[in-house]
Design a protein around this motif. Structure first.
Motif, mmCIF file in Angstrom:
data_model
loop_
_atom_site.group_PDB
_atom_site.id
_atom_site.type_symbol
_atom_site.label_atom_id
_atom_site.label_comp_id
_atom_site.label_asym_id
_atom_site.label_seq_id
_atom_site.Cartn_x
_atom_site.Cartn_y
_atom_site.Cartn_z
ATOM 1 N N PHE A 346 -39.781 29.505 0.312
ATOM 2 C CA PHE A 346 -39.177 29.306 -1.010
ATOM 3 C C PHE A 346 -37.706 29.718 -1.100
ATOM 4 O O PHE A 346 -37.207 29.967 -2.185
ATOM 5 C CB PHE A 346 -39.983 30.034 -2.107
ATOM 6 C CG PHE A 346 -41.404 29.541 -2.200
ATOM 7 C CD1 PHE A 346 -41.698 28.274 -2.723
ATOM 8 C CD2 PHE A 346 -42.456 30.306 -1.728
ATOM 9 C CE1 PHE A 346 -43.007 27.805 -2.774
ATOM 10 C CE2 PHE A 346 -43.757 29.845 -1.777
ATOM 11 C CZ PHE A 346 -44.034 28.596 -2.298
ATOM 12 N N VAL A 347 -37.027 29.814 0.050
ATOM 13 C CA VAL A 347 -35.590 30.122 0.001
ATOM 14 C C VAL A 347 -34.815 28.808 0.019
ATOM 15 O O VAL A 347 -34.957 28.003 0.937
ATOM 16 C CB VAL A 347 -35.158 31.015 1.187
ATOM 17 C CG1 VAL A 347 -33.644 31.094 1.291
ATOM 18 C CG2 VAL A 347 -35.732 32.413 1.017
ATOM 19 N N ARG A 348 -34.042 28.615 -1.044
ATOM 20 C CA ARG A 348 -33.176 27.432 -1.121
ATOM 21 C C ARG A 348 -31.766 27.905 -1.375
ATOM 22 O O ARG A 348 -31.537 28.680 -2.298
ATOM 23 C CB ARG A 348 -33.605 26.522 -2.287
ATOM 24 C CG ARG A 348 -34.970 25.915 -2.087
ATOM 25 C CD ARG A 348 -35.283 24.932 -3.180
ATOM 26 N NE ARG A 348 -35.166 25.552 -4.503
ATOM 27 C CZ ARG A 348 -35.240 24.881 -5.639
ATOM 28 N NH1 ARG A 348 -35.405 23.574 -5.636
ATOM 29 N NH2 ARG A 348 -35.141 25.504 -6.785
ATOM 30 N N LEU A 349 -30.832 27.448 -0.543
ATOM 31 C CA LEU A 349 -29.454 27.920 -0.720
ATOM 32 C C LEU A 349 -28.688 27.007 -1.668
ATOM 33 O O LEU A 349 -27.673 27.402 -2.232
ATOM 34 C CB LEU A 349 -28.739 27.996 0.634
ATOM 35 C CG LEU A 349 -29.465 28.815 1.710
ATOM 36 C CD1 LEU A 349 -28.668 28.840 2.997
ATOM 37 C CD2 LEU A 349 -29.709 30.243 1.215
ATOM 38 N N VAL A 350 -29.164 25.766 -1.778
ATOM 39 C CA VAL A 350 -28.548 24.825 -2.726
ATOM 40 C C VAL A 350 -29.677 24.193 -3.541
ATOM 41 O O VAL A 350 -30.830 24.187 -3.115
ATOM 42 C CB VAL A 350 -27.729 23.729 -1.997
ATOM 43 C CG1 VAL A 350 -26.438 24.289 -1.456
ATOM 44 C CG2 VAL A 350 -28.523 23.096 -0.856
ATOM 45 N N GLU A 351 -29.327 23.677 -4.723
ATOM 46 C CA GLU A 351 -30.345 23.110 -5.616
ATOM 47 C C GLU A 351 -31.010 21.876 -5.037
ATOM 48 O O GLU A 351 -32.204 21.655 -5.173
ATOM 49 C CB GLU A 351 -29.680 22.729 -6.957
ATOM 50 C CG GLU A 351 -29.597 23.872 -7.933
ATOM 51 C CD GLU A 351 -30.976 24.402 -8.314
ATOM 52 O OE1 GLU A 351 -31.770 23.602 -8.837
ATOM 53 O OE2 GLU A 351 -31.268 25.600 -8.077
ATOM 54 N N SER A 352 -30.177 21.046 -4.350
ATOM 55 C CA SER A 352 -30.710 19.778 -3.835
ATOM 56 C C SER A 352 -29.858 19.305 -2.670
ATOM 57 O O SER A 352 -28.839 19.915 -2.333
ATOM 58 C CB SER A 352 -30.684 18.732 -4.943
ATOM 59 O OG SER A 352 -29.372 18.614 -5.423
ATOM 60 N N GLY A 353 -30.283 18.180 -2.048
ATOM 61 C CA GLY A 353 -29.520 17.591 -0.957
ATOM 62 C C GLY A 353 -28.227 16.969 -1.472
ATOM 63 O O GLY A 353 -27.997 16.923 -2.691
ATOM 64 N N THR A 354 -27.385 16.460 -0.537
ATOM 65 C CA THR A 354 -26.071 15.934 -0.952
ATOM 66 C C THR A 354 -26.198 14.675 -1.806
ATOM 67 O O THR A 354 -25.285 14.316 -2.542
ATOM 68 C CB THR A 354 -25.212 15.602 0.281
ATOM 69 O OG1 THR A 354 -25.986 14.755 1.126
ATOM 70 C CG2 THR A 354 -24.814 16.852 1.045
ATOM 71 N N ALA A 355 -27.351 13.968 -1.741
ATOM 72 C CA ALA A 355 -27.541 12.779 -2.577
ATOM 73 C C ALA A 355 -28.581 13.079 -3.661
ATOM 74 O O ALA A 355 -29.263 12.187 -4.152
ATOM 75 C CB ALA A 355 -27.976 11.600 -1.713
ATOM 76 N N GLY A 356 -28.740 14.358 -3.985
ATOM 77 C CA GLY A 356 -29.677 14.746 -5.043
ATOM 78 C C GLY A 356 -31.124 14.837 -4.568
ATOM 79 O O GLY A 356 -32.039 14.958 -5.384
ATOM 80 N N GLU A 357 -31.348 14.782 -3.226
ATOM 81 C CA GLU A 357 -32.722 14.905 -2.723
ATOM 82 C C GLU A 357 -33.305 16.239 -3.162
ATOM 83 O O GLU A 357 -32.607 17.247 -3.195
ATOM 84 C CB GLU A 357 -32.752 14.842 -1.184
ATOM 85 C CG GLU A 357 -32.256 13.555 -0.583
ATOM 86 C CD GLU A 357 -30.808 13.673 -0.119
ATOM 87 O OE1 GLU A 357 -30.014 14.349 -0.813
ATOM 88 O OE2 GLU A 357 -30.469 13.077 0.923
ATOM 89 N N ARG A 358 -34.608 16.212 -3.445
ATOM 90 C CA ARG A 358 -35.237 17.457 -3.906
ATOM 91 C C ARG A 358 -35.554 18.392 -2.746
ATOM 92 O O ARG A 358 -35.750 17.934 -1.619
ATOM 93 C CB ARG A 358 -36.522 17.109 -4.650
ATOM 94 C CG ARG A 358 -36.217 16.524 -6.014
ATOM 95 C CD ARG A 358 -37.479 16.192 -6.689
ATOM 96 N NE ARG A 358 -37.566 14.745 -6.853
ATOM 97 C CZ ARG A 358 -38.187 14.185 -7.865
ATOM 98 N NH1 ARG A 358 -38.783 14.932 -8.766
ATOM 99 N NH2 ARG A 358 -38.243 12.888 -7.976
ATOM 100 N N SER A 359 -35.582 19.662 -3.061
ATOM 101 C CA SER A 359 -35.928 20.618 -2.004
ATOM 102 C C SER A 359 -36.891 21.663 -2.540
ATOM 103 O O SER A 359 -36.895 21.973 -3.733
ATOM 104 C CB SER A 359 -34.657 21.265 -1.447
ATOM 105 O OG SER A 359 -34.275 22.343 -2.255
ATOM 106 N N THR A 360 -37.737 22.171 -1.660
ATOM 107 C CA THR A 360 -38.750 23.149 -2.084
ATOM 108 C C THR A 360 -38.539 24.507 -1.427
ATOM 109 O O THR A 360 -39.117 25.500 -1.840
ATOM 110 C CB THR A 360 -40.157 22.669 -1.662
ATOM 111 O OG1 THR A 360 -40.181 22.564 -0.233
ATOM 112 C CG2 THR A 360 -40.500 21.342 -2.284
#
Ligand code: ADP
Length: 404
Positions: A346-360
């Motif tokens: 659950f560690v995310r350094l940015v909200e999403s990818g460079t094209a708005g891809e989602r991340s978990t």
């Protein structure tokens, strides 16, 4: 008491002032190298190394009225000897007795009887005080011991409680994993249906563009949810230690290339090139599915966190008895102080990818666990704005079936 007995005890007894200047030598049977006489300092019979301590002894006599059992070095027969100094103060006069050992003290006190009742009383008081101090210490030792026992008991209770809570936590965690596994498993089937139908509808030629966009959104969202559910299932499996490794023989380069090619469309959509280099085909005896999952995650992340127009280099090599897999991107990079965290769940350094891809924030934690499960290691180098390189080293051959 006769004079003979005094000599027999072999003591040196003298009166001195508060500075230690001898006023009168009362008894002198200790046979010290220097014979102490009136007008001399008490220090003349004491080894220079003990002078500080001798001054402390005098101070103790002055301030506390009496001091007993002080060991100070004197010279006798040309050799240093630790004699026992005992003394009492009366008015401005100090009375000091030097003996061979502390055990002589009782005898020494008797010796005093011939000197003066007042001085003897001072000694008696001093010894009584000393005994009382000793009794007090013994009493306070007993209290301290009781306190220690009590604290010790409390500690054992706390330890038992901790063990109970810890096993309760383990039970709750297992329950959570079972629930997570069940929920994820049951959600997977209906979501697959939704994603499938949404994709079908999105491909219909007759539908109007607005509706097509909605169908595509439904398909994309349900795919993301499916990915998330699959990740959660992996986490539940890993936490429950049910990550079964299934070993088989396969040709590594082909398996990895095939998995990477599944990512070409999404790379192309972002105008990102993927270049694969490395050795010609080679065989491995390891878990092919787990290797696919590892390379998929790393290449997926490389695409997700890179900007259009950049390149991804994947290198697949066989070195000694290991597979060396490297995924290098020219993406946004990771700050040096964050590198250690990215493998935690659950560690995310940015909200999403460079094209708005989602991340978990789950992918790399799963990858790290799987890499360890197949007997490998994972490392990363990165620089903000320059790119990241993930390196996996895994054994070419694993023993038949391993359960992590
Ligand atoms: P997710 O990508 O779903 O957020 P991961 O566990 O795969 O989860 O990655 C954790 C975090 O590490 C990401 O949120 C991102 O901030 C960072 N990260 C992972 N891979 C890269 C990469 N190739 N380049 C830059 N950052 C990355």
């Amino acid at each position: 008491m006769s004079e003979g007995r005094v000599r027999h005890f072999e003591v040196l007894a003298f009166r001195c002032d508060e500075e230690g200047t001898v006023e009168q030598v009362v008894a002198d049977d200790l046979a010290l190298d220097h014979k102490l006489s009136a007008g001399e300092s008490m220090l003349t019979i004491i080894d220079p190394l003990s002078h500080d301590k001798a001054r402390q002894f005098l101070r103790a006599l002055v301030t506390r009225q009496a001091a007993s059992g002080w060991e100070l070095t004197v010279m006798t027969g040309g050799r240093p000897f630790a004699a026992t100094f005992t003394g009492a103060r009366q008015d401005d006069v100090l009375f000091v007795i030097v003996g061979r050992s502390a055990r002589d003290i009782t005898d020494v006190v008797e010796t005093l009887e011939q000197i003066s009742n007042e001085q003897l009383n001072a000694f008696r008081t001093a010894f009584r005080d000393q005994r009382e101090a000793f009794d007090r210490r013994t009493r306070s030792d007993a209290i301290a011991y009781e306190e220690l026992t009590r604290v010790n008991n409390e500690l054992s209770n706390a330890q038992r409680e901790l063990a109970r809570q810890s096993s309760e936590l383990v039970r709750l965690n297992e329950e959570k994993n079972r629930f997570l596994g069940m929920a994820a498993h049951d959600l997977r089937s209906p979501l697959t249906v939704i994603a499938g139908y949404a994709s079908l509808l999105a491909q219909e030629e007759t539908a109007d563009p607005e509706k097509l966009q909605i169908y595509e959104d439904i398909a994309a969202s349900s795919r993301f949810m499916l990915d998330l559910i699959n990740d959660l299932l992996d986490v539940a499996r890993i936490e429950a230690r049910k990550h079964e490794i299934s070993v088989s023989s396969f040709e590594a380069v082909g398996v990895l290339r095939q998995k990477i090619s599944a990512y070409l469309p999404s790379a192309k959509a972002k105008n990102i090139g993927i270049n694969i280099t490395g050795d010609a085909a080679f065989e491995m005896r390891n878990d092919a599915d787990k290797l696919r999952q590892i390379v998929g995650n790393l290449v997926g992340n490389a695409i997700k966190y890179s900007n259009p127009g950049t390149k991804i280099e994947v290198s697949i090599r066989k070195l000694a008895d290991s597979l060396h897999l490297e995924v290098k991107d020219q993406g946004i990079g990771i700050a040096a102080d964050q590198l250690g965290r990215i493998f935690e769940p659950f560690v995310r350094l940015v909200e999403s990818g460079t094209a708005g891809e989602r991340s978990t924030g789950l992918g790399l934690s799963i990858v790290a666990q799987i890499v360890a499960a197949i007997g490998g290691t994972i490392g990363v180098d990165s620089e903000i704005g320059v790119g990241s390189t993930f390196r996996v080293v895994a054994p070419l051959s694993l023993p038949a079936t391993v359960r992590t």
